[in-house]
Scaffold this motif. Structure first.
Motif, PDB file in Angstrom:
ATOM      1  N   MET A   1       0.844  -1.196   0.000  1.00 50.46           N
ATOM      2  CA  MET A   1       0.000   0.000   0.000  1.00 50.46           C
ATOM      3  C   MET A   1       0.878   1.244   0.000  1.00 50.46           C
ATOM      4  SD  MET A   1      -2.682   1.432   2.886  1.00 50.46           S
ATOM      5  CE  MET A   1      -1.351   2.096   3.891  1.00 50.46           C
ATOM      6  N   ALA A   2       0.522   2.206  -0.825  1.00 49.88           N
ATOM      7  CA  ALA A   2       1.258   3.466  -0.897  1.00 49.88           C
ATOM      8  C   ALA A   2       0.421   4.583  -0.293  1.00 49.88           C
ATOM      9  CB  ALA A   2       1.607   3.795  -2.346  1.00 49.88           C
ATOM     10  N   ASP A   3       1.103   5.532   0.341  1.00 49.31           N
ATOM     11  CA  ASP A   3       0.448   6.729   0.856  1.00 49.31           C
ATOM     12  C   ASP A   3       0.590   7.830  -0.192  1.00 49.31           C
ATOM     13  OD1 ASP A   3      -0.695   6.441   3.555  1.00 49.31           O
ATOM     14  OD2 ASP A   3       1.327   5.764   4.077  1.00 49.31           O
ATOM     15  N   LEU A   4      -0.528   8.212  -0.778  1.00 48.76           N
ATOM     16  CA  LEU A   4      -0.542   9.260  -1.791  1.00 48.76           C
ATOM     17  C   LEU A   4      -0.903  10.574  -1.101  1.00 48.76           C
ATOM     18  CD1 LEU A   4      -2.540   7.303  -4.522  1.00 48.76           C
ATOM     19  CD2 LEU A   4      -0.079   7.254  -4.041  1.00 48.76           C
ATOM     20  N   VAL A   5       0.045  11.478  -1.036  1.00 48.74           N
ATOM     21  CA  VAL A   5      -0.130  12.742  -0.320  1.00 48.74           C
ATOM     22  C   VAL A   5      -0.391  13.843  -1.338  1.00 48.74           C
ATOM     23  CG1 VAL A   5       0.934  14.402   1.239  1.00 48.74           C
ATOM     24  CG2 VAL A   5       1.378  11.954   1.525  1.00 48.74           C
ATOM     25  N   TYR A   6      -1.414  14.658  -1.061  1.00 44.47           N
ATOM     26  CA  TYR A   6      -1.804  15.704  -2.008  1.00 44.47           C
ATOM     27  C   TYR A   6      -1.795  17.064  -1.314  1.00 44.47           C
ATOM     28  CZ  TYR A   6      -4.645  18.415  -5.293  1.00 44.47           C
ATOM     29  OH  TYR A   6      -5.102  19.372  -6.161  1.00 44.47           O
ATOM     30  N   THR A   7      -1.190  18.052  -1.979  1.00 43.99           N
ATOM     31  CA  THR A   7      -1.193  19.433  -1.484  1.00 43.99           C
ATOM     32  C   THR A   7      -1.638  20.359  -2.606  1.00 43.99           C
ATOM     33  OG1 THR A   7       1.129  19.821  -2.090  1.00 43.99           O
ATOM     34  CG2 THR A   7       0.693  18.962   0.126  1.00 43.99           C
ATOM     35  N   ARG A   8      -2.170  21.522  -2.206  1.00 44.82           N
ATOM     36  CA  ARG A   8      -2.619  22.511  -3.196  1.00 44.82           C
ATOM     37  C   ARG A   8      -2.644  23.895  -2.563  1.00 44.82           C
ATOM     38  NH1 ARG A   8      -6.790  25.574  -4.144  1.00 44.82           N
ATOM     39  NH2 ARG A   8      -7.857  24.727  -2.303  1.00 44.82           N
ATOM     40  N   VAL A   9      -2.252  24.898  -3.344  1.00 45.16           N
ATOM     41  CA  VAL A   9      -2.425  26.296  -2.964  1.00 45.16           C
ATOM     42  C   VAL A   9      -3.065  27.022  -4.142  1.00 45.16           C
ATOM     43  CG1 VAL A   9      -0.567  26.433  -1.262  1.00 45.16           C
ATOM     44  CG2 VAL A   9      -0.056  26.802  -3.680  1.00 45.16           C
ATOM     45  N   SER A  10      -3.747  28.122  -3.847  1.00 44.27           N
ATOM     46  CA  SER A  10      -4.509  28.814  -4.880  1.00 44.27           C
ATOM     47  C   SER A  10      -3.670  29.771  -5.707  1.00 44.27           C
ATOM     48  CB  SER A  10      -5.681  29.578  -4.242  1.00 44.27           C
ATOM     49  OG  SER A  10      -6.557  28.686  -3.587  1.00 44.27           O
ATOM     50  N   ALA A  32       9.876   9.469   1.980  1.00 45.55           N
ATOM     51  CA  ALA A  32       9.794   8.366   2.940  1.00 45.55           C
ATOM     52  C   ALA A  32       9.292   7.112   2.232  1.00 45.55           C
ATOM     53  CB  ALA A  32       8.872   8.739   4.097  1.00 45.55           C
ATOM     54  N   ASP A  33       9.556   5.990   2.846  1.00 42.83           N
ATOM     55  CA  ASP A  33       9.191   4.710   2.239  1.00 42.83           C
ATOM     56  C   ASP A  33       7.677   4.629   2.037  1.00 42.83           C
ATOM     57  OD1 ASP A  33       9.469   2.151   1.232  1.00 42.83           O
ATOM     58  OD2 ASP A  33       9.238   1.223   3.215  1.00 42.83           O
ATOM     59  N   GLY A  34       7.270   4.406   0.812  1.00 44.28           N
ATOM     60  CA  GLY A  34       5.855   4.236   0.506  1.00 44.28           C
ATOM     61  C   GLY A  34       5.066   5.519   0.391  1.00 44.28           C
ATOM     62  N   VAL A  35       5.724   6.674   0.457  1.00 44.10           N
ATOM     63  CA  VAL A  35       5.030   7.966   0.397  1.00 44.10           C
ATOM     64  C   VAL A  35       5.330   8.638  -0.939  1.00 44.10           C
ATOM     65  CG1 VAL A  35       4.775  10.250   1.426  1.00 44.10           C
ATOM     66  CG2 VAL A  35       5.110   8.250   2.896  1.00 44.10           C
ATOM     67  N   ARG A  36       4.292   9.033  -1.629  1.00 40.68           N
ATOM     68  CA  ARG A  36       4.442   9.784  -2.884  1.00 40.68           C
ATOM     69  C   ARG A  36       3.674  11.092  -2.765  1.00 40.68           C
ATOM     70  NH1 ARG A  36       6.056   7.477  -7.683  1.00 40.68           N
ATOM     71  NH2 ARG A  36       5.879   9.654  -8.367  1.00 40.68           N
ATOM     72  N   LEU A  37       4.340  12.196  -3.069  1.00 40.53           N
ATOM     73  CA  LEU A  37       3.744  13.520  -2.939  1.00 40.53           C
ATOM     74  C   LEU A  37       3.313  14.036  -4.310  1.00 40.53           C
ATOM     75  CD1 LEU A  37       3.083  16.052  -1.267  1.00 40.53           C
ATOM     76  CD2 LEU A  37       5.424  16.830  -1.680  1.00 40.53           C
ATOM     77  N   PHE A  38       2.086  14.531  -4.369  1.00 40.48           N
ATOM     78  CA  PHE A  38       1.549  15.148  -5.579  1.00 40.48           C
ATOM     79  C   PHE A  38       1.020  16.527  -5.204  1.00 40.48           C
ATOM     80  CE2 PHE A  38       1.249  10.605  -6.029  1.00 40.48           C
ATOM     81  CZ  PHE A  38       1.698  10.363  -7.319  1.00 40.48           C
ATOM     82  N   SER A  39       1.207  17.491  -6.095  1.00 41.82           N
ATOM     83  CA  SER A  39       0.860  18.865  -5.745  1.00 41.82           C
ATOM     84  C   SER A  39       0.243  19.588  -6.933  1.00 41.82           C
ATOM     85  CB  SER A  39       2.111  19.617  -5.270  1.00 41.82           C
ATOM     86  OG  SER A  39       1.800  20.952  -4.921  1.00 41.82           O
ATOM     87  N   ASP A  40      -0.624  20.540  -6.600  1.00 40.80           N
ATOM     88  CA  ASP A  40      -1.206  21.445  -7.595  1.00 40.80           C
ATOM     89  C   ASP A  40      -0.929  22.873  -7.147  1.00 40.80           C
ATOM     90  OD1 ASP A  40      -2.517  20.231  -9.868  1.00 40.80           O
ATOM     91  OD2 ASP A  40      -3.835  19.246  -8.432  1.00 40.80           O
TER      92      ASP A  40
END
Length: 330
Positions: A1-10, A32-40
Motif C-alpha cells: 500500500m502506498a500513501d498518496l499525499v496531495y497538497t494545493r495552494v490557490s 519516505a518509504d511508501g510515500v508519494r507527494l503530488f501537488s497542484d
C-alpha cells in the motif's frame, strides 16, 4: 500500500508550509518509504479535483489499496458536488481517503460506503459550503455598500502595495532615472511605473474629466424580466453588478423596469449575459423583453453618437421605428 499525499495552494504567493507540517506530523514526508507527494501549485479550488493536473498524475499512479491523504479537506474539495465525485472515484479505484485536520479527521476512510460515513460527510461538507456562500453574499453586500459611497474596488497597484510610490516619483523627477531602470530597481512592471508617474510623464494624452466621462454613459430602460435575470446571476463582472445596483427601478402596475446608466460596453456585456432569454427554448415574453432591450440599447448608442446640438429631447420611440429596423452594426 502506498500513501498518496496531495497538497494545493490557490496562488503563487501562498505556501504549502502548513500542509507539509501537518503531513510531517503524521510521518508523511516526501521521500519516505511508501510515500508519494503530488501537488497542484497556484490552482484554484473552483477547478474540480479530478480535473487538476497534479491530481491527474496522482490518479494515474494510484493502485487498489492505496491511501490518499490531505492536510485539510478544502485543499482537495470545496463543495458537496466535488467531494461526492471524489468519493465515487476512490470507491471505483479502491483508494482510501483520509483528512488530517478538521471535523472529518477522525475517519479512517472518508470514501467508505457505510451509511454513517456517507451521512456525516454530506452534512459537514454542506455546512462548509453554506458558510462559504454566506461569506460570498456578505462580500457582495460590502462591495455594493462601498460602491454606493463612491469607493473603487480592486487590487491596489503593486508600487502602492510596496509603499515606494513617493520614492519612484522622486527618483524620476529629481534623479532623472528612466522607467526601465525604475522597474528593475523596484521589481515591478513598466506599466506600474508609468501609473505611478502618470502626471509627470511628458506628451501624455489629456485625461478626460469626470464630466466628460459621465457624458459618454447612456441610460437604457431594461425590462423587468431581463433585469430579474441579470440580478440573479452571480457570474457578472464587478462593473456590470455595480451598474445594476445603481439602476433606478420604475414600477408599472405589477411589473417594473430598471433604468441603468452605464457605458455602452457595459450595456453590451449585460445584453450578452441575458442571451439565454433569446434562446429558442425561452418563453415568448422573455424573448420579447430581450429584443426590446437590444433595440433600446442600439437606439441609445446611435443617438449618443449624434452631435450634442442635434440630439432630440426625451425620445418618443415611435418616431424611430425606421431606425430600430436598421440592421445592427457589428
Amino acid at each position: 500500500m502506498a500513501d498518496l499525499v496531495y497538497t494545493r495552494v490557490s496562488t503563487d504567493e501562498q505556501s504549502t508550509q502548513r500542509q507539509t507540517y501537518l503531513l510531517g506530523q503524521a510521518g508523511l514526508i516526501d521521500g519516505a518509504d511508501g510515500v508519494r507527494l503530488f501537488s497542484d501549485p497556484a490552482t484554484s479550488s473552483k477547478i474540480p479535483a479530478l480535473e487538476r493536473a497534479g491530481f491527474k498524475k496522482l490518479a494515474g499512479y494510484a493502485r487498489p489499496g492505496d491511501r490518499l491523504t490531505v492536510s485539510e479537506l478544502y485543499r482537495l474539495c470545496r463543495d458537496l458536488t466535488d467531494i461526492l465525485a471524489l468519493r465515487t472515484w476512490c470507491q471505483q479505484h479502491q483508494v482510501q481517503l483520509r483528512v488530517l485536520g478538521g471535523a472529518l479527521s477522525n475517519f479512517t476512510d472518508l470514501a467508505a460506503t457505510d451509511a454513517t460515513t456517507t451521512m456525516l460527510v454530506n452534512i459537514v461538507v454542506s455546512v462548509g459550503q453554506f458558510q462559504r456562500d454566506l461569506q460570498n453574499e456578505q462580500t457582495r453586500d460590502g462591495l455594493h455598500a462601498g460602491w454606493a459611497k463612491g469607493n473603487v474596488s480592486g487590487r491596489r497597484p503593486r508600487h502602492t502595495q510596496l509603499g515606494v510610490t513617493d520614492q519612484i516619483r522622486r527618483s524620476y523627477r529629481d534623479d532623472g532615472m528612466s522607467i526601465a531602470a525604475l522597474a528593475r530597481e523596484h521589481g515591478v512592471s513598466r506599466v506600474a511605473i508609468r501609473t505611478a508617474l502618470a502626471d509627470l510623464l511628458p506628451n501624455q494624452p489629456e485625461q478626460p474629466t469626470p464630466a466628460a466621462a459621465a457624458a459618454q454613459a447612456i441610460r437604457v430602460e431594461i425590462a423587468g424580466k431581463v433585469a430579474s435575470h441579470l440580478t440573479s446571476r452571480t457570474d457578472l463582472g464587478e462593473t456590470e453588478q455595480h451598474a445594476l445596483h445603481r439602476g433606478r427601478t420604475v414600477r408599472r402596475g405589477q411589473g417594473f423596469s430598471l433604468h441603468v446608466t452605464a457605458l455602452p460596453q457595459v450595456h453590451q456585456a449585460l445584453l450578452a449575459a441575458a442571451g439565454a432569454l433569446d434562446a429558442d427554448a425561452a418563453a415568448p415574453a422573455d424573448r420579447k423583453a430581450y429584443r426590446i432591450y437590444a433595440d433600446r440599447l442600439r437606439l441609445a448608442v446611435q443617438l449618443a453618437a449624434l452631435p450634442p446640438d442635434s440630439r432630440p429631447g426625451p425620445p418618443d420611440l415611435s418616431k424611430y421605428d425606421t431606425l430600430l429596423r436598421q440592421p445592427a452594426v457589428p
